[in-house]
Scaffold this active site. Structure first.
Site, PDB file in Angstrom:
ATOM      1  N   HIS A  80       0.844  -1.207   0.000  1.00  0.00           N
ATOM      2  CA  HIS A  80       0.000   0.000   0.000  1.00  0.00           C
ATOM      3  C   HIS A  80       0.874   1.249   0.000  1.00  0.00           C
ATOM      4  O   HIS A  80       1.831   1.341   0.762  1.00  0.00           O
ATOM      5  CB  HIS A  80      -0.899   0.031   1.232  1.00  0.00           C
ATOM      6  CG  HIS A  80      -2.090  -0.862   1.121  1.00  0.00           C
ATOM      7  ND1 HIS A  80      -3.125  -0.833   2.018  1.00  0.00           N
ATOM      8  CD2 HIS A  80      -2.414  -1.803   0.215  1.00  0.00           C
ATOM      9  CE1 HIS A  80      -4.043  -1.723   1.661  1.00  0.00           C
ATOM     10  NE2 HIS A  80      -3.632  -2.333   0.576  1.00  0.00           N
ATOM     11  N   TYR A 209      -8.728   5.318   8.252  1.00  0.00           N
ATOM     12  CA  TYR A 209      -8.757   5.718   9.663  1.00  0.00           C
ATOM     13  C   TYR A 209      -9.817   6.802   9.781  1.00  0.00           C
ATOM     14  O   TYR A 209      -9.715   7.832   9.115  1.00  0.00           O
ATOM     15  CB  TYR A 209      -7.407   6.296  10.091  1.00  0.00           C
ATOM     16  CG  TYR A 209      -6.287   5.278  10.212  1.00  0.00           C
ATOM     17  CD1 TYR A 209      -5.581   4.847   9.101  1.00  0.00           C
ATOM     18  CD2 TYR A 209      -5.930   4.772  11.465  1.00  0.00           C
ATOM     19  CE1 TYR A 209      -4.554   3.922   9.223  1.00  0.00           C
ATOM     20  CE2 TYR A 209      -4.892   3.854  11.595  1.00  0.00           C
ATOM     21  CZ  TYR A 209      -4.215   3.435  10.468  1.00  0.00           C
ATOM     22  OH  TYR A 209      -3.193   2.523  10.592  1.00  0.00           O
ATOM     23  N   PRO A 300      -2.308   0.885  19.160  1.00  0.00           N
ATOM     24  CA  PRO A 300      -2.149   0.388  17.791  1.00  0.00           C
ATOM     25  C   PRO A 300      -2.445   1.395  16.667  1.00  0.00           C
ATOM     26  O   PRO A 300      -2.219   1.078  15.489  1.00  0.00           O
ATOM     27  CB  PRO A 300      -3.121  -0.799  17.718  1.00  0.00           C
ATOM     28  CG  PRO A 300      -4.091  -0.575  18.816  1.00  0.00           C
ATOM     29  CD  PRO A 300      -3.399   0.209  19.875  1.00  0.00           C
ATOM     30  N   LYS A 304       2.632   0.549  14.961  1.00  0.00           N
ATOM     31  CA  LYS A 304       4.080   0.568  15.210  1.00  0.00           C
ATOM     32  C   LYS A 304       4.620  -0.597  16.049  1.00  0.00           C
ATOM     33  O   LYS A 304       5.836  -0.850  16.034  1.00  0.00           O
ATOM     34  CB  LYS A 304       4.471   1.877  15.915  1.00  0.00           C
ATOM     35  CG  LYS A 304       4.444   3.068  14.998  1.00  0.00           C
ATOM     36  CD  LYS A 304       5.671   3.087  14.086  1.00  0.00           C
ATOM     37  CE  LYS A 304       5.497   3.968  12.870  1.00  0.00           C
ATOM     38  NZ  LYS A 304       5.098   3.277  11.653  1.00  0.00           N
ATOM     39  N   TYR A 392       4.597   6.962   9.355  1.00  0.00           N
ATOM     40  CA  TYR A 392       3.773   5.772   9.131  1.00  0.00           C
ATOM     41  C   TYR A 392       4.538   4.705   8.350  1.00  0.00           C
ATOM     42  O   TYR A 392       4.533   3.535   8.712  1.00  0.00           O
ATOM     43  CB  TYR A 392       2.482   6.148   8.393  1.00  0.00           C
ATOM     44  CG  TYR A 392       1.434   5.063   8.437  1.00  0.00           C
ATOM     45  CD1 TYR A 392       0.478   5.023   9.456  1.00  0.00           C
ATOM     46  CD2 TYR A 392       1.390   4.069   7.464  1.00  0.00           C
ATOM     47  CE1 TYR A 392      -0.484   4.024   9.509  1.00  0.00           C
ATOM     48  CE2 TYR A 392       0.438   3.063   7.514  1.00  0.00           C
ATOM     49  CZ  TYR A 392      -0.492   3.049   8.530  1.00  0.00           C
ATOM     50  OH  TYR A 392      -1.442   2.047   8.584  1.00  0.00           O
TER      51      TYR A 392
HETATM   52  P1  RFL Z   1       4.743 -10.804  21.613  1.00  0.00           P
HETATM   53  O1  RFL Z   1       4.171 -10.977  20.262  1.00  0.00           O
HETATM   54  O2  RFL Z   1       3.828 -10.489  22.727  1.00  0.00           O
HETATM   55  O3  RFL Z   1       5.547 -12.151  21.946  1.00  0.00           O
HETATM   56  C1  RFL Z   1       6.022 -12.448  23.226  1.00  0.00           C
HETATM   57  C2  RFL Z   1       6.038 -13.956  23.378  1.00  0.00           C
HETATM   58  O4  RFL Z   1       6.605 -14.309  24.641  1.00  0.00           O
HETATM   59  C3  RFL Z   1       5.852 -15.365  25.182  1.00  0.00           C
HETATM   60  N1  RFL Z   1       6.082 -15.372  26.644  1.00  0.00           N
HETATM   61  C4  RFL Z   1       6.862 -16.279  27.271  1.00  0.00           C
HETATM   62  N2  RFL Z   1       7.573 -17.317  26.798  1.00  0.00           N
HETATM   63  C5  RFL Z   1       8.282 -18.054  27.692  1.00  0.00           C
HETATM   64  N3  RFL Z   1       8.271 -17.811  29.047  1.00  0.00           N
HETATM   65  C6  RFL Z   1       7.568 -16.762  29.543  1.00  0.00           C
HETATM   66  N4  RFL Z   1       7.550 -16.516  30.841  1.00  0.00           N
HETATM   67  C7  RFL Z   1       6.833 -15.930  28.651  1.00  0.00           C
HETATM   68  N5  RFL Z   1       6.032 -14.848  28.798  1.00  0.00           N
HETATM   69  C8  RFL Z   1       5.590 -14.517  27.576  1.00  0.00           C
HETATM   70  C9  RFL Z   1       4.437 -15.046  24.775  1.00  0.00           C
HETATM   71  O5  RFL Z   1       3.593 -16.203  24.824  1.00  0.00           O
HETATM   72  C10 RFL Z   1       4.652 -14.537  23.354  1.00  0.00           C
HETATM   73  O6  RFL Z   1       4.572 -15.571  22.404  1.00  0.00           O
HETATM   74  O7  RFL Z   1       5.905  -9.701  21.648  1.00  0.00           O
HETATM   75  P2  RFL Z   1       6.937  -9.255  20.508  1.00  0.00           P
HETATM   76  O8  RFL Z   1       7.600 -10.456  19.892  1.00  0.00           O
HETATM   77  O9  RFL Z   1       7.744  -8.202  21.132  1.00  0.00           O
HETATM   78  O10 RFL Z   1       6.040  -8.644  19.342  1.00  0.00           O
HETATM   79  C11 RFL Z   1       5.308  -7.453  19.548  1.00  0.00           C
HETATM   80  C12 RFL Z   1       4.015  -7.455  18.726  1.00  0.00           C
HETATM   81  O11 RFL Z   1       3.323  -8.672  18.948  1.00  0.00           O
HETATM   82  C13 RFL Z   1       3.100  -6.270  19.065  1.00  0.00           C
HETATM   83  O12 RFL Z   1       3.855  -5.104  19.298  1.00  0.00           O
HETATM   84  C14 RFL Z   1       2.104  -5.969  17.919  1.00  0.00           C
HETATM   85  O13 RFL Z   1       1.194  -7.013  17.754  1.00  0.00           O
HETATM   86  C15 RFL Z   1       1.345  -4.658  18.177  1.00  0.00           C
HETATM   87  N6  RFL Z   1       0.332  -4.371  17.149  1.00  0.00           N
HETATM   88  C16 RFL Z   1       0.674  -3.839  15.921  1.00  0.00           C
HETATM   89  N7  RFL Z   1       1.960  -3.613  15.604  1.00  0.00           N
HETATM   90  C17 RFL Z   1       2.292  -3.158  14.364  1.00  0.00           C
HETATM   91  O14 RFL Z   1       3.501  -2.944  14.105  1.00  0.00           O
HETATM   92  N8  RFL Z   1       1.378  -2.917  13.362  1.00  0.00           N
HETATM   93  C18 RFL Z   1       0.060  -3.126  13.603  1.00  0.00           C
HETATM   94  O15 RFL Z   1      -0.723  -2.965  12.674  1.00  0.00           O
HETATM   95  C19 RFL Z   1      -0.342  -3.568  14.921  1.00  0.00           C
HETATM   96  N9  RFL Z   1      -1.619  -3.790  15.179  1.00  0.00           N
HETATM   97  C20 RFL Z   1      -1.003  -4.643  17.399  1.00  0.00           C
HETATM   98  C21 RFL Z   1      -1.967  -4.330  16.388  1.00  0.00           C
HETATM   99  C22 RFL Z   1      -1.421  -5.219  18.582  1.00  0.00           C
HETATM  100  C23 RFL Z   1      -2.745  -5.481  18.786  1.00  0.00           C
HETATM  101  N10 RFL Z   1      -3.078  -6.088  20.010  1.00  0.00           N
HETATM  102  C24 RFL Z   1      -3.923  -7.198  20.127  1.00  0.00           C
HETATM  103  C25 RFL Z   1      -2.308  -5.763  21.197  1.00  0.00           C
HETATM  104  C26 RFL Z   1      -3.299  -4.564  16.575  1.00  0.00           C
HETATM  105  C27 RFL Z   1      -3.702  -5.112  17.781  1.00  0.00           C
HETATM  106  C28 RFL Z   1      -5.179  -5.319  17.949  1.00  0.00           C
HETATM  107  C1  PHB Z   2      -4.571  -4.169  11.533  1.00  0.00           C
HETATM  108  O1  PHB Z   2      -4.770  -4.463  10.342  1.00  0.00           O
HETATM  109  O2  PHB Z   2      -4.747  -4.994  12.444  1.00  0.00           O
HETATM  110  C2  PHB Z   2      -4.165  -2.799  11.894  1.00  0.00           C
HETATM  111  C3  PHB Z   2      -3.921  -1.877  10.884  1.00  0.00           C
HETATM  112  C4  PHB Z   2      -3.532  -0.593  11.219  1.00  0.00           C
HETATM  113  C5  PHB Z   2      -3.404  -0.239  12.536  1.00  0.00           C
HETATM  114  C6  PHB Z   2      -3.635  -1.158  13.549  1.00  0.00           C
HETATM  115  C7  PHB Z   2      -4.022  -2.451  13.221  1.00  0.00           C
HETATM  116  O3  PHB Z   2      -3.046   1.033  12.839  1.00  0.00           O
END
Ligand code: RFL
Ligand code: PHB
Length: 410
Positions: A80, A209, A300, A304, A392
């Site tokens: 995109h 958005y 979110p 980032k 972004y």
């Molecule tokens: P994670 O993915 O949370 O992984 C951590 C892992 O550690 C495990 N763990 C353990 N393992 C062993 N022993 C323990 N004691 C442990 N404690 C925990 C967990 O089970 C897990 O598997 O962290 P990591 O790798 O730093 O990755 C970070 C990302 O997952 C997170 O920042 C993103 O998902 C945030 N986020 C978004 N980020 C983006 O860059 N672009 C997006 O569009 C975006 N959209 C989002 C998001 C997060 C969302 N939620 C649900 C918080 C949208 C949503 C809705």
């Molecule tokens: C997503 O597709 O889950 C998503 C996209 C953009 C955002 C956050 C989440 O800013």
């Protein structure tokens, strides 16, 4: 019953957590011949199915390609070059590529990034242990780092030279840094996001958005046939309050614009995400290095979180390569400071996008007018739109062949 007998194993780098941060670090280290063991508390099925991020920055795309895990992303991801901002019923296009010398983002789910990284680890026959919960990190001051973990019915220990704490916001690693040395900064927002995944082709070519008086809404996607949509809800709301009909009806109202239709489809997932900003400093304590959500959380709205995790790990992998190959610790010594520069830029951008686009029930009339003015400015000024676009698509990750640094802008 947990047996007290500990089975001991050794590796160069113990990686706690198999989210995007831990898995990518393992992959980068493996490509440089550095041994690591990844410990993950959850099952493979759980980790591969956890619906989260969807937007990959240009720098993340490049790192995944260089790590040898970009093939399916390039085939199936959606590139995109812009986003739409809906302001009270009017739609504005932000031509991000045009404003950033051609940089783009890729729509490719975190689930898919994780599946590709797990597959690469399995293919490499490198240690990745699921259902292994780390319970303690010790020996940091003594120069003998140990991760104790529970596997099946026994406690085991993993001895190593360095520990990568990639265990997310609720892990154990951050807690191993002495409280008097750890500074935390946080902010909670008076709203949350309810997200749905729907089996229907996206009704838009690029993400929308939307700020609306009823609250924020976002139309994202996962593929040409799967849509991902979010609505702002109360911070303590529960999914049981949100029938599919109610979610669609809010989405119709908040995303509405003349001459455009939102197509509904079967909802396959529904969940609520709280909105939080959090930073822990420093990101290193002796042989323990934190990366990703273990060190910082962003709301979110700026997409980032995953990208920051990838940026940390890129810097960390280069520092670890210099340590093991050249006996050079400059990268490790400057790791925290370099990552935090980028982290704080992303913190500001995520806070800024969030406050510009959500309805804060407690905002004063003065604050609402400032918010209106800011959104009008971004939609009407090329300079303001360029600033949004630059953040972004992601500030560049500066990398040489196998040494990585965060951009000077960060
Ligand atoms: P994670 O993915 O949370 O992984 C951590 C892992 O550690 C495990 N763990 C353990 N393992 C062993 N022993 C323990 N004691 C442990 N404690 C925990 C967990 O089970 C897990 O598997 O962290 P990591 O790798 O730093 O990755 C970070 C990302 O997952 C997170 O920042 C993103 O998902 C945030 N986020 C978004 N980020 C983006 O860059 N672009 C997006 O569009 C975006 N959209 C989002 C998001 C997060 C969302 N939620 C649900 C918080 C949208 C949503 C809705
Ligand atoms: C997503 O597709 O889950 C998503 C996209 C953009 C955002 C956050 C989440 O800013």
């Amino acid at each position: 019953m947990v047996r007290s007998v500990a089975t001991t194993e050794r590796t160069q780098v113990a990686i706690v957590g198999a989210g995007p941060a831990g898995l990518l670090l393992g992959q980068l280290l493996h490509r440089h011949g550095i041994d690591s063991v990844i410990l993950e508390a959850r099952s493979r099925e759980y980790v591969e199915a956890r619906i989260r991020a969807g937007v990959l920055e240009q720098g993340t795309i490049e790192v995944l390609r260089e790590a040898g895990v970009g093939e399916r992303m390039d085939r199936e991801g959606l590139a995109h070059g812009g986003i739409y901002l809906n302001a009270d019923g009017r739609r504005h296009h932000i031509p991000m590529s045009e404003l950033t010398d051609g940089r783009q983002v890729m729509i490719y789910g975190q689930t898919e990034v994780v599946k590709d990284l797990v597959a690469a680890r399995v293919q490499a026959d490198a240690p990745l242990r699921f259902e292994c919960k780390a319970v303690a990190v010790s020996g940091l001051d003594a120069g003998e780092p140990v991760v104790r973990y529970v596997y099946e019915d026994g406690e085991r220990e993993l001895r190593c030279e360095l520990i990568a704490g990639c265990d997310g916001s609720h892990g154990v690693c951050r807690g191993a840094i002495p409280a008097e040395l750890l500074h935390t900064y946080e902010r909670e927002y008076p709203f949350a996001w309810l997200g749905i995944l729907a089996d229907v082709a996206p009704s838009t070519d690029e993400l929308i958005y939307a700020r609306h008086e009823r609250g924020f809404a976002l139309h994202s996607m996962r593929s040409r046939s799967v849509s991902r949509l979010y609505v702002q809800v109360e911070p303590d709301d529960v999914v049981e309050n949100w029938s599919d009909d109610r979610v669609w009806s809010e989405l119709h109202a908040r995303l509405a614009t003349d001459g455009w239709e939102l197509t509904e489809g079967p909802v396959t997932e529904k969940s609520i995400t709280p909105m939080r900003s959090f930073v822990a400093e420093p990101m290193r304590y002796g042989p323990l290095l934190l990366a990703g959500d273990a060190a910082h959380i962003v709301p979110p709205t700026g997409a980032k979180g995953l990208n920051l995790a990838v940026a940390d790990v890129t810097v960390l992998a280069a520092a670890l390569v210099a340590h093991f190959r050249d006996d050079d610790d400059t990268g490790l010594d400057t790791y925290s400071e370099r990552c935090l520069r980028r982290v704080w830029r992303a913190q500001h951008f995520s806070w800024w996008m969030t406050t510009m686009l959500h309805i804060d029930p407690g905002a004063t009339e003065y604050e609402r007018r400032l918010q209106d003015s800011q959104l009008r400015y971004v939609c009407g000024s090329r300079a303001a739109a360029a600033s949004l676009a630059e953040n972004y698509v992601g500030l560049p990750l500066e990398r040489t062949a196998d040494r990585a640094e965060v951009g000077a802008h960060g």
